[in-house]
Scaffold this active site. Structure first.
Site, PDB file in Angstrom:
ATOM      1  N   TYR A  15       0.822  -1.220   0.000  1.00  0.00           N
ATOM      2  CA  TYR A  15       0.000   0.000   0.000  1.00  0.00           C
ATOM      3  C   TYR A  15       0.856   1.270   0.000  1.00  0.00           C
ATOM      4  CZ  TYR A  15      -3.376   3.383   2.014  1.00  0.00           C
ATOM      5  OH  TYR A  15      -4.158   4.469   2.267  1.00  0.00           O
ATOM      6  N   ASN A  39       2.077  -9.983   1.338  1.00  0.00           N
ATOM      7  CA  ASN A  39       0.820  -9.293   1.677  1.00  0.00           C
ATOM      8  C   ASN A  39       0.396  -8.369   0.535  1.00  0.00           C
ATOM      9  OD1 ASN A  39      -1.315  -8.830   3.522  1.00  0.00           O
ATOM     10  ND2 ASN A  39      -0.447  -6.825   4.015  1.00  0.00           N
ATOM     11  N   ALA A  85       9.173  -3.246   3.938  1.00  0.00           N
ATOM     12  CA  ALA A  85       8.850  -4.677   4.045  1.00  0.00           C
ATOM     13  C   ALA A  85       8.702  -5.104   5.504  1.00  0.00           C
ATOM     14  CB  ALA A  85       9.942  -5.493   3.364  1.00  0.00           C
ATOM     15  N   SER A 128       6.012   4.072  13.234  1.00  0.00           N
ATOM     16  CA  SER A 128       4.571   4.208  13.441  1.00  0.00           C
ATOM     17  C   SER A 128       4.269   5.017  14.696  1.00  0.00           C
ATOM     18  CB  SER A 128       3.976   2.803  13.592  1.00  0.00           C
ATOM     19  OG  SER A 128       2.655   2.870  14.045  1.00  0.00           O
ATOM     20  N   TYR A 153       4.050  -6.382  17.215  1.00  0.00           N
ATOM     21  CA  TYR A 153       4.208  -5.469  16.074  1.00  0.00           C
ATOM     22  C   TYR A 153       4.806  -4.138  16.537  1.00  0.00           C
ATOM     23  CZ  TYR A 153       3.157  -1.983  12.576  1.00  0.00           C
ATOM     24  OH  TYR A 153       3.271  -0.946  11.690  1.00  0.00           O
ATOM     25  N   LYS A 157       8.647  -2.133  15.844  1.00  0.00           N
ATOM     26  CA  LYS A 157       8.890  -0.759  15.376  1.00  0.00           C
ATOM     27  C   LYS A 157       9.874  -0.063  16.316  1.00  0.00           C
ATOM     28  CE  LYS A 157       6.550  -1.057  11.743  1.00  0.00           C
ATOM     29  NZ  LYS A 157       7.262  -1.157  10.467  1.00  0.00           N
ATOM     30  N   SER A 220     -18.837  -1.522  12.711  1.00  0.00           N
ATOM     31  CA  SER A 220     -18.934  -1.350  14.165  1.00  0.00           C
ATOM     32  C   SER A 220     -18.046  -0.187  14.573  1.00  0.00           C
ATOM     33  CB  SER A 220     -18.456  -2.608  14.892  1.00  0.00           C
ATOM     34  OG  SER A 220     -19.333  -3.669  14.647  1.00  0.00           O
TER      35      SER A 220
HETATM   36  P1  NAD Z   1       1.608  -3.620   3.132  1.00  0.00           P
HETATM   37  O1  NAD Z   1       1.424  -4.954   3.753  1.00  0.00           O
HETATM   38  O2  NAD Z   1       0.625  -3.175   2.105  1.00  0.00           O
HETATM   39  O3  NAD Z   1       3.068  -3.515   2.475  1.00  0.00           O
HETATM   40  C1  NAD Z   1       4.178  -4.201   2.994  1.00  0.00           C
HETATM   41  C2  NAD Z   1       4.822  -4.951   1.832  1.00  0.00           C
HETATM   42  O4  NAD Z   1       5.984  -5.640   2.319  1.00  0.00           O
HETATM   43  C3  NAD Z   1       3.901  -6.013   1.237  1.00  0.00           C
HETATM   44  O5  NAD Z   1       3.855  -5.847  -0.168  1.00  0.00           O
HETATM   45  C4  NAD Z   1       4.562  -7.342   1.612  1.00  0.00           C
HETATM   46  O6  NAD Z   1       4.371  -8.330   0.622  1.00  0.00           O
HETATM   47  C5  NAD Z   1       6.011  -6.926   1.756  1.00  0.00           C
HETATM   48  N1  NAD Z   1       6.812  -7.762   2.661  1.00  0.00           N
HETATM   49  C6  NAD Z   1       6.549  -8.129   3.941  1.00  0.00           C
HETATM   50  N2  NAD Z   1       7.548  -8.875   4.433  1.00  0.00           N
HETATM   51  C7  NAD Z   1       8.473  -8.982   3.437  1.00  0.00           C
HETATM   52  C8  NAD Z   1       9.726  -9.636   3.325  1.00  0.00           C
HETATM   53  N3  NAD Z   1      10.242 -10.344   4.335  1.00  0.00           N
HETATM   54  N4  NAD Z   1      10.411  -9.529   2.173  1.00  0.00           N
HETATM   55  C9  NAD Z   1       9.905  -8.839   1.121  1.00  0.00           C
HETATM   56  N5  NAD Z   1       8.723  -8.198   1.169  1.00  0.00           N
HETATM   57  C10 NAD Z   1       8.016  -8.278   2.311  1.00  0.00           C
HETATM   58  O7  NAD Z   1       1.703  -2.556   4.323  1.00  0.00           O
HETATM   59  P2  NAD Z   1       1.763  -0.969   4.275  1.00  0.00           P
HETATM   60  O8  NAD Z   1       0.533  -0.456   4.907  1.00  0.00           O
HETATM   61  O9  NAD Z   1       2.150  -0.507   2.934  1.00  0.00           O
HETATM   62  O10 NAD Z   1       2.941  -0.717   5.307  1.00  0.00           O
HETATM   63  C11 NAD Z   1       4.272  -0.491   4.900  1.00  0.00           C
HETATM   64  C12 NAD Z   1       5.142  -0.260   6.123  1.00  0.00           C
HETATM   65  O11 NAD Z   1       4.633   0.847   6.862  1.00  0.00           O
HETATM   66  C13 NAD Z   1       5.196  -1.419   7.102  1.00  0.00           C
HETATM   67  O12 NAD Z   1       6.493  -1.489   7.639  1.00  0.00           O
HETATM   68  C14 NAD Z   1       4.218  -1.023   8.186  1.00  0.00           C
HETATM   69  O13 NAD Z   1       4.512  -1.599   9.417  1.00  0.00           O
HETATM   70  C15 NAD Z   1       4.430   0.478   8.218  1.00  0.00           C
HETATM   71  N6  NAD Z   1       3.291   1.238   8.762  1.00  0.00           N
HETATM   72  C16 NAD Z   1       2.040   1.076   8.214  1.00  0.00           C
HETATM   73  C17 NAD Z   1       0.968   1.774   8.729  1.00  0.00           C
HETATM   74  C18 NAD Z   1      -0.431   1.590   8.180  1.00  0.00           C
HETATM   75  O14 NAD Z   1      -1.389   1.909   8.877  1.00  0.00           O
HETATM   76  N7  NAD Z   1      -0.604   1.079   6.961  1.00  0.00           N
HETATM   77  C19 NAD Z   1       1.165   2.668   9.798  1.00  0.00           C
HETATM   78  C20 NAD Z   1       2.444   2.832  10.321  1.00  0.00           C
HETATM   79  C21 NAD Z   1       3.515   2.096   9.793  1.00  0.00           C
HETATM   80  C1  WQD Z   2      -8.832   3.828  13.903  1.00  0.00           C
HETATM   81  C2  WQD Z   2     -10.015   4.132  14.814  1.00  0.00           C
HETATM   82  C3  WQD Z   2     -10.735   2.260  16.128  1.00  0.00           C
HETATM   83  C4  WQD Z   2     -12.101  -0.236  12.832  1.00  0.00           C
HETATM   84  C5  WQD Z   2      -3.575   0.960  13.572  1.00  0.00           C
HETATM   85  C6  WQD Z   2      -2.385   0.344  14.246  1.00  0.00           C
HETATM   86  C7  WQD Z   2      -1.239   1.303  14.207  1.00  0.00           C
HETATM   87  C8  WQD Z   2      -0.964   1.793  12.794  1.00  0.00           C
HETATM   88  C9  WQD Z   2      -2.201   2.282  12.111  1.00  0.00           C
HETATM   89  C10 WQD Z   2       0.717   0.449  11.802  1.00  0.00           C
HETATM   90  C11 WQD Z   2      -9.881   3.512  16.205  1.00  0.00           C
HETATM   91  C12 WQD Z   2     -11.818   2.680  15.145  1.00  0.00           C
HETATM   92  C13 WQD Z   2     -11.590   0.794  13.592  1.00  0.00           C
HETATM   93  C14 WQD Z   2     -13.497  -0.503  12.905  1.00  0.00           C
HETATM   94  C15 WQD Z   2     -13.734   1.317  14.447  1.00  0.00           C
HETATM   95  N1  WQD Z   2      -0.474   0.731  11.975  1.00  0.00           N
HETATM   96  N2  WQD Z   2     -12.381   1.550  14.376  1.00  0.00           N
HETATM   97  N3  WQD Z   2     -14.263   0.290  13.703  1.00  0.00           N
HETATM   98  O1  WQD Z   2      -5.889   1.385  15.639  1.00  0.00           O
HETATM   99  O2  WQD Z   2      -5.458   3.861  15.169  1.00  0.00           O
HETATM  100  O3  WQD Z   2      -3.936   2.144  14.263  1.00  0.00           O
HETATM  101  O4  WQD Z   2      -3.243   1.283  12.232  1.00  0.00           O
HETATM  102  O5  WQD Z   2       1.685   0.908  12.344  1.00  0.00           O
HETATM  103  O6  WQD Z   2      -0.123   0.652  14.742  1.00  0.00           O
HETATM  104  O7  WQD Z   2      -2.720   0.036  15.580  1.00  0.00           O
HETATM  105  O8  WQD Z   2      -6.164   2.354  13.297  1.00  0.00           O
HETATM  106  O9  WQD Z   2      -7.835   2.123  11.524  1.00  0.00           O
HETATM  107  O10 WQD Z   2      -7.594   0.257  13.201  1.00  0.00           O
HETATM  108  O11 WQD Z   2      -8.584   2.412  13.922  1.00  0.00           O
HETATM  109  O12 WQD Z   2     -14.473   1.999  15.164  1.00  0.00           O
HETATM  110  O13 WQD Z   2     -14.007  -1.438  12.279  1.00  0.00           O
HETATM  111  O14 WQD Z   2     -11.177   3.529  14.233  1.00  0.00           O
HETATM  112  O15 WQD Z   2     -11.308   1.899  17.361  1.00  0.00           O
HETATM  113  O16 WQD Z   2     -10.450   4.420  17.106  1.00  0.00           O
HETATM  114  P1  WQD Z   2      -5.410   2.440  14.731  1.00  0.00           P
HETATM  115  P2  WQD Z   2      -7.565   1.718  12.912  1.00  0.00           P
END
Ligand code: NAD
Ligand code: WQD
Length: 343
Positions: A15, A39, A85, A128, A153, A157, A220
Site C-alpha cells: 500500500y 501481503n 517490508a 509508526s 508489532y 517498530k 462497528s
Molecule cells: P503492506 O502490507 O501493504 O506492504 C508491505 C509490503 O511488504 C507487502 O507488499 C509485503 O508483501 C512486503 N513484505 C513483507 N515482508 C516482506 C519480506 N520479508 N520480504 C519482502 N517483502 C516483504 O503494508 P503498508 O501499509 O504498505 O505498510 C508499509 C510499512 O509501513 C510497514 O512497515 C508497516 O509496518 C508500516 N506502517 C504502516 C501503517 C499503516 O497503517 N498502513 C502505519 C504505520 C507504519
Molecule cells: C482507527 C479508529 C478504532 C475499525 C492501527 C495500528 C497502528 C498503525 C495504524 C501500523 C480507532 C476505530 C476501527 C473498525 C472502528 N499501523 N475503528 N471500527 O488502531 O489507530 O492504528 O493502524 O503501524 O499501529 O494500531 O487504526 O484504523 O484500526 O482504527 O471503530 O471497524 O477507528 O477503534 O479508534 P489504529 P484503525
C-alpha cells in the site's frame, strides 16, 4: 560511485510502498522494487507502471533471505533504501509474535548489513505512531516519550528504531530517517493503486469502504464512551499521497546532505485530530451515501487519542500534508468502487 538518484523500495508492492514509488519517480528518481508479495500482489506494481509510464524493475525476493536479497544489491546501484517490508497486523502479532519478530527484525537487519557490505548510504525506515502508545501530552512531538509496546508489532517498530539509532551512531557513513506514520488512508487520485487488505479489514477506512460497497454488512464503531467530545477515539488520518511525498522529502534531505545528524525521526501526520464519528460522517457527505453502522464495545488495546505535532517535519523536511480529509475519503471510495466494479 553509487547512483544518488536511485532508490530501492523494499515492500514496494504494498500500500504505502506503491504510492511512494510513484512520487519518487515523479520527483526524478529511479526506483527498484523488492517484495515477496506476502501481503500484496502484482497489481500494485502494474498500477505504478501505468501511472508513471516507467517499467519499474521488480524483484520477487524475501528480504529475510540475505543471500537472495544480496543479489538486488549486486545488480542495482541505488544509494538509498526505503524499507517498508514488514508484517503490520497488530492483533496477529499478539497471537503469533515470532512471525513478527522474525520477519520485521531480520529483514531490517539484512538491509542495514547489506548497505554496509555494498557501500550504500541512506535509509528511511517505516515507523509508526504506535510507538507513542497512550501519550501523556497531545499532540505528540518526536520528543514525546515512547511507551512500552503493547503488541509484538509495536515492539518491532521500537526495536528497529533503536537498531537504526545504534547503527547510524556506529557507522557514520550510514544516515537514517525514521518516519512515524499516523493513520495512512485513501488512494491515488487515478484509482489505479490503493489499499487492498486481505480478509476482513482491521483498519477503519477499508472497513468503511467495504461496507459502502456491500462487502461488509455493517461497520462497528468501537466505543462511544471515551472521554472525547463525541465519545469516539481521536486519530490523525494522513492522506496516502501526502505520506508518500514525505518519503521523497526524507530521501532528498539525505541525498542533499541536509540532515543534521546521522539519525533523525519525523512525525508524519496532519496535526489534526479526527473522531471516528466525524470520519464516518465526512465519508457519507462527500460521497453522497448512507453508511450502515452501529456502536459496539471498545476494542481491546485502542488508545483514546493520538495526533501529531508536525512542526519538525514542516520545518526540516519542508513537507506538509496538503490533501483535505474530504479529498482523501473521496479517493478511498473511488478506489473501492474500481476494485468492486461498482458503477
Ligand atoms: P503492506 O502490507 O501493504 O506492504 C508491505 C509490503 O511488504 C507487502 O507488499 C509485503 O508483501 C512486503 N513484505 C513483507 N515482508 C516482506 C519480506 N520479508 N520480504 C519482502 N517483502 C516483504 O503494508 P503498508 O501499509 O504498505 O505498510 C508499509 C510499512 O509501513 C510497514 O512497515 C508497516 O509496518 C508500516 N506502517 C504502516 C501503517 C499503516 O497503517 N498502513 C502505519 C504505520 C507504519
Ligand atoms: C482507527 C479508529 C478504532 C475499525 C492501527 C495500528 C497502528 C498503525 C495504524 C501500523 C480507532 C476505530 C476501527 C473498525 C472502528 N499501523 N475503528 N471500527 O488502531 O489507530 O492504528 O493502524 O503501524 O499501529 O494500531 O487504526 O484504523 O484500526 O482504527 O471503530 O471497524 O477507528 O477503534 O479508534 P489504529 P484503525
Amino acid at each position: 560511485m553509487m547512483n544518488k538518484k536511485s532508490v530501492l523500495v523494499s515492500g514496494g508492492a504494498g500500500y504505502i510502498g506503491s504510492h511512494t514509488a510513484v512520487e519518487l519517480i515523479a520527483a526524478g528518481y529511479d526506483v527498484v522494487v523488492a517484495d515477496n508479495l506476502s501481503n500484496s500482489d502484482m497489481s500494485g506494481i502494474e498500477g505504478v507502471r501505468a501511472i508513471t509510464g516507467v517499467d519499474v524493475p521488480f524483484i520477487n525476493v524475501d528480504c529475510c533471505d540475505k543471500q537472495a536479497f544480496a543479489q538486488v544489491f549486486e545488480q542495482y546501484d541505488f544509494d538509498s533504501v526505503i524499507h517498508f517490508a514488514a508484517f503490520k497486523a497488530v492483533g496477529e502479532s499478539v497471537a503469533d509474535p515470532m512471525k513478527y519478530y522474525c520477519n520485521n527484525l531480520l529483514s531490517f537487519i539484512n538491509v542495514i548489513d547489506l548497505m554496509r557490505e555494498y557501500g550504500r548510504h541512506n535509509i528511511v525506515f517505516s515507523s509508526s505512531a504506535t510507538v507513542y502508545g497512550e501519550a501523556e501530552e497531545l499532540p505528540v512531538t518526536e520528543a514525546t516519550e515512547r511507551k512500552p509496546a503493547t503488541s509484538a508489532y509495536g515492539n518491532t517498530k521500537q526495536m528497529c528504531e533503536d537498531i537504526l539509532r545504534d547503527a547510524t551512531a556506529a557507522y557514520p557513513e550510514i544516515k537514517g530517517i525514521a518516519l512515524r506514520y499516523f493513520n495512512p488512508i485513501g488512494a491515488h487520485p487515478s484509482a489505479l493503486i490503493g489499499e487492498l487488505p486481505r480478509g476482513v479489514p482491521q483498519n477503519l477506512v477499508p472497513y468503511i469502504t467495504q461496507t459502502a460497497a456491500g462487502v461488509r454488512e455493517c461497520l462497528s464503531i468501537f466505543g462511544d464512551d471515551y472521554p472525547t467530545e463525541d465519545g469516539s477515539c481521536l486519530r490523525d488520518y494522513i492522506d496516502i499521497v501526502d505520506l508518500a511525498k514525505a518519503h521523497v522529502a526524507a530521501i532528498n534531505r539525505m541525498v542533499e546532505g541536509k540532515n543534521q545528524c546521522g539519525y533523525e525521526i519525523f512525525n508524519v501526520g496532519t496535526g489534526r485530530a479526527v473522531s471516528v464519528f466525524e470520519l464516518v460522517k465526512t465519508f457519507e457527505r462527500v460521497n453522497n451515501l448512507k453508511l450502515n453502522y452501529k456502536v459496539a464495545p471498545r476494542r481491546a488495546g485502542d488508545v483514546v487519542a493520538v495526533w501529531a505535532d508536525t512542526t519538525l517535519a514542516n520545518k526540516e523536511l519542508g513537507w506538509r500534508a496538503e490533501r483535505s480529509l474530504e479529498q482523501t475519503l473521496q479517493s478511498a471510495w473511488e478506489w473501492e468502487k474500481r476494485v468492486r466494479n461498482i458503477e
